[in-house]
Design a protein around this motif. Sequence first.
Motif, PDB file in Angstrom:
ATOM      1  N   GLY A  67      48.409   4.031 -57.247  1.00  0.00           N
ATOM      2  CA  GLY A  67      49.219   4.480 -56.125  1.00  0.00           C
ATOM      3  C   GLY A  67      50.242   3.399 -55.764  1.00  0.00           C
ATOM      4  N   THR A  96      42.205   0.532 -57.473  1.00  0.00           N
ATOM      5  CA  THR A  96      42.079   0.760 -56.031  1.00  0.00           C
ATOM      6  C   THR A  96      41.965  -0.576 -55.304  1.00  0.00           C
ATOM      7  N   MET A 189      55.083 -10.169 -60.487  1.00  0.00           N
ATOM      8  CA  MET A 189      56.337  -9.701 -61.085  1.00  0.00           C
ATOM      9  C   MET A 189      57.389  -9.552 -59.988  1.00  0.00           C
ATOM     10  N   MET A 314      56.483  -2.127 -55.484  1.00  0.00           N
ATOM     11  CA  MET A 314      55.382  -1.731 -56.362  1.00  0.00           C
ATOM     12  C   MET A 314      54.632  -0.527 -55.785  1.00  0.00           C
TER      13      MET A 314
HETATM   14  N1  SAM Z   1      46.292   0.391 -54.012  1.00  0.00           N
HETATM   15  C1  SAM Z   1      45.796   0.139 -55.332  1.00  0.00           C
HETATM   16  C2  SAM Z   1      45.353  -1.283 -55.479  1.00  0.00           C
HETATM   17  O1  SAM Z   1      45.470  -2.053 -54.528  1.00  0.00           O
HETATM   18  O2  SAM Z   1      44.850  -1.620 -56.535  1.00  0.00           O
HETATM   19  C3  SAM Z   1      46.745   0.523 -56.445  1.00  0.00           C
HETATM   20  C4  SAM Z   1      48.182   0.193 -56.301  1.00  0.00           C
HETATM   21  S1  SAM Z   1      48.565  -1.522 -56.285  1.00  0.00           S
HETATM   22  C5  SAM Z   1      50.323  -1.417 -56.297  1.00  0.00           C
HETATM   23  C6  SAM Z   1      48.112  -1.972 -57.932  1.00  0.00           C
HETATM   24  C7  SAM Z   1      48.150  -3.422 -58.269  1.00  0.00           C
HETATM   25  O3  SAM Z   1      49.478  -3.876 -58.330  1.00  0.00           O
HETATM   26  C8  SAM Z   1      47.400  -4.340 -57.325  1.00  0.00           C
HETATM   27  O4  SAM Z   1      46.467  -5.081 -58.074  1.00  0.00           O
HETATM   28  C9  SAM Z   1      48.481  -5.265 -56.821  1.00  0.00           C
HETATM   29  O5  SAM Z   1      47.986  -6.559 -56.599  1.00  0.00           O
HETATM   30  C10 SAM Z   1      49.452  -5.235 -57.965  1.00  0.00           C
HETATM   31  N2  SAM Z   1      50.800  -5.634 -57.617  1.00  0.00           N
HETATM   32  C11 SAM Z   1      51.566  -5.206 -56.602  1.00  0.00           C
HETATM   33  N3  SAM Z   1      52.769  -5.806 -56.638  1.00  0.00           N
HETATM   34  C12 SAM Z   1      52.752  -6.639 -57.690  1.00  0.00           C
HETATM   35  C13 SAM Z   1      53.698  -7.536 -58.256  1.00  0.00           C
HETATM   36  N4  SAM Z   1      54.912  -7.689 -57.729  1.00  0.00           N
HETATM   37  N5  SAM Z   1      53.353  -8.224 -59.359  1.00  0.00           N
HETATM   38  C14 SAM Z   1      52.127  -8.070 -59.910  1.00  0.00           C
HETATM   39  N6  SAM Z   1      51.197  -7.234 -59.432  1.00  0.00           N
HETATM   40  C15 SAM Z   1      51.502  -6.535 -58.335  1.00  0.00           C
END
Ligand code: SAM
Length: 319
Positions: A67, A96, A189, A314
């Motif tokens: 998500g 999640t 990223m 993201m």
């Molecule tokens: N809500 C869920 C979660 O927290 O796992 C799924 C979505 S979240 C966007 C998925 C993953 O993307 C998480 O592990 C988060 O830490 C990672 N994430 C978000 N922004 C990021 C970034 N700029 N670079 C690397 N990982 C990122």
Amino acid sequence: MLTDGCGREINYLRVSLTDKCNLRCKYCVPPEGVQRLDHADILTLEEVLRVISIMTSLGVNRVRFTGGEPLVRKNVISLIQKVSKLENAPRMGITTNGVLLDDYIEYLIFSNVRDINISLDTLDPEVYESLTGQDALSSVMRSIQACLVNEVNLKLNVVPIKGINEEDIVSLAALARDYKVAVRFIELMPVGCACSYEGLSNDEVRKKLNEVYGAETVCEVEGGGPATYVTYPGFVGRVGFISPMTHAFCSACNRVRLTCDGKLKLCLASPECLDVKSLIRSGASDAQIADEIKAAVLKKPAEHGLKFTDGRNMIGIGG
Ligand code: SAM
């Protein structure tokens, strides 16, 4: 089989089920929040199921729900159960934040979800609340325990960020010392609001862990994913490194992403996508959609080009 223009087999689909999340991680959601999509712009669960069904008929055999937070999507379990009953049912996983997972774990296991990834950037309740905006660490820890009790294939994903959680790296890795989990460090990223933060490189993380836990032993590569795994003396689990910034793994990329508003993104960082929702809503047949997907996948970029993102955060792409 789905093959892209570089000859890579595409067998993995990440499906973002929603742009909503019950956390506000600083590097994922900007302080001003994000513009919510209109309900009508979000794929219905029937539409999601249809896309998954078409893609599995094309050779996709792994699907991961993400998500936003996938567990806040209404009727998520009913979708997952339907996917598990498809003729070419894929191996299913979910990514999640773990806050609600404890309530869903039995349903997920019953529905054949085999791979659970929980995002967890710190074990310190105060840092957790300051990073995510919620005092929810104890719920996440309960979910982790539930996964361990149920012996699911559990991975914990950590994004190390300077000035935020660099002090937590050692204690997070210790979870792999004490439990049969993979703790994976993912390089930050520069996507959306994450550009305001500086991530640690995995070379830095690895050096630190080697200092504390002794010389690492590299584990056999498994599953064809982007992580490199190591273990340390006395560890029951493994530590993984996903290094998109310093050791790009694009040549082995096997995935595309379905955003919750129905775009099939060919690469996380590139604007290249196929508007599957418009195809569906204009009455295209499964065969027509399949042909469009095959043609689009041929245009998957050879490299991730994380320097030219499409402006989404993201949370909107589906991490
Ligand atoms: N809500 C869920 C979660 O927290 O796992 C799924 C979505 S979240 C966007 C998925 C993953 O993307 C998480 O592990 C988060 O830490 C990672 N994430 C978000 N922004 C990021 C970034 N700029 N670079 C690397 N990982 C990122």
